[in-house]
Design an enzyme around this catalytic site. Structure first.
Site, PDB file in Angstrom:
ATOM      1  N   GLY A  12       0.802  -1.214   0.000  1.00 47.32           N
ATOM      2  CA  GLY A  12       0.000   0.000   0.000  1.00 47.32           C
ATOM      3  C   GLY A  12       0.832   1.260   0.000  1.00 47.32           C
ATOM      4  N   TYR A 145      15.047   4.387  15.275  1.00 47.43           N
ATOM      5  CA  TYR A 145      14.898   3.968  13.881  1.00 47.43           C
ATOM      6  C   TYR A 145      16.177   3.301  13.383  1.00 47.43           C
ATOM      7  CZ  TYR A 145      14.409   4.434   8.795  1.00 47.43           C
ATOM      8  OH  TYR A 145      14.366   4.190   7.447  1.00 47.43           O
TER       9      TYR A 145
END
Length: 226
Positions: A12, A145
């Site tokens: 997506g 991250y």
């Protein structure tokens, strides 16, 4: 079930969508996976869709089982899932670390576990995960991250050692910044000056997944842009 089956997780997103299209154009029977049906609405006709959250190991396995039953054992798995939270190391919270590990590392592990038995039975396959430049080069302001993506890089190398004897190649591509609608909405133009189009990274992924990369495994391929 004689078709070459490819699974693209995170389809997506801008990179996942581009990768699904490139692999379909290359002749693969592609199944696109994302967490919601809405995320998959932009996919063109001819690409199958499956809904599931791959950060859940049980869901990752059930999705791969359904695809293998309906389309055939996957020859290619591409995992484009990723999450980003900025923040320096002294400000990182337990939730920051948990989310970065669950999405950027956990999903890659669960998907690899789920697809490997099918690839072993078919005699081989290719897995490509999406890493990032901060995984290899320490970057201020991206502590959690960077740790999640660095762990992913190490996972790729471990998977290579354990799966290569079974004919399964495992690699990663590592962009710096993608030129996507989502990034354009939140980043200033100067930050996007060297961003790379998702289609360019998708072509690198397709190369790593294809026959021309038959001798490449355990690589973290940089794709930083100009």
């Amino acid at each position: 079930m004689s078709e070459r089956v490819a699974v693209v997780v995170g389809a997506g997103g801008g990179l996942g969508l581009a990768t699904a299209v490139v692999l379909a154009d290359a002749g693969f029977s592609v199944t696109a996976v994302d967490r919601t049906e809405k995320a998959l609405e932009q996919l063109p006709d001819g690409i199958s869709r499956e809904v599931g959250d791959a950060t859940d190991p049980a869901v990752a396995r059930s999705v791969l089982d359904r695809i293998a039953t309906e389309s055939g054992p996957p020859e290619v798995l591409v995992n484009t899932l990723g999450a980003f939270r900025p923040g320096d190391v002294l400000a990182a919270t337990p939730d920051d670390l948990r989310v970065m590990l669950d999405v950027n590392l956990g999903a890659a592990l669960w998907l690899s576990q789920a697809v490997a038995p099918y690839m072993r039975r078919r005699g081989g396959g290719a897995i490509v995960h999406v890493s990032a430049r901060p995984a290899s080069e320490p970057t201020a302001g991206m502590a959690a991250y960077s740790l999640g993506k660095a762990a992913l890089n190490h996972l790729v190398r471990i998977l290579d050692l354990e799966l290569r004897p079974h004919g399964i190649r495992v690699n990663a591509v590592a962009p710096q910044l993608l030129d996507t609608a989502k990034n354009r909405a939140v980043l200033p133009p100067e930050a996007l000056a060297h961003a790379v189009a998702p289609e360019a990274i998708a072509n690198v992924i397709a190369f790593l997944a294809g026959d021309l990369a038959a001798d490449i495994s355990g690589a973290i391929v940089p794709a930083y842009g100009a």
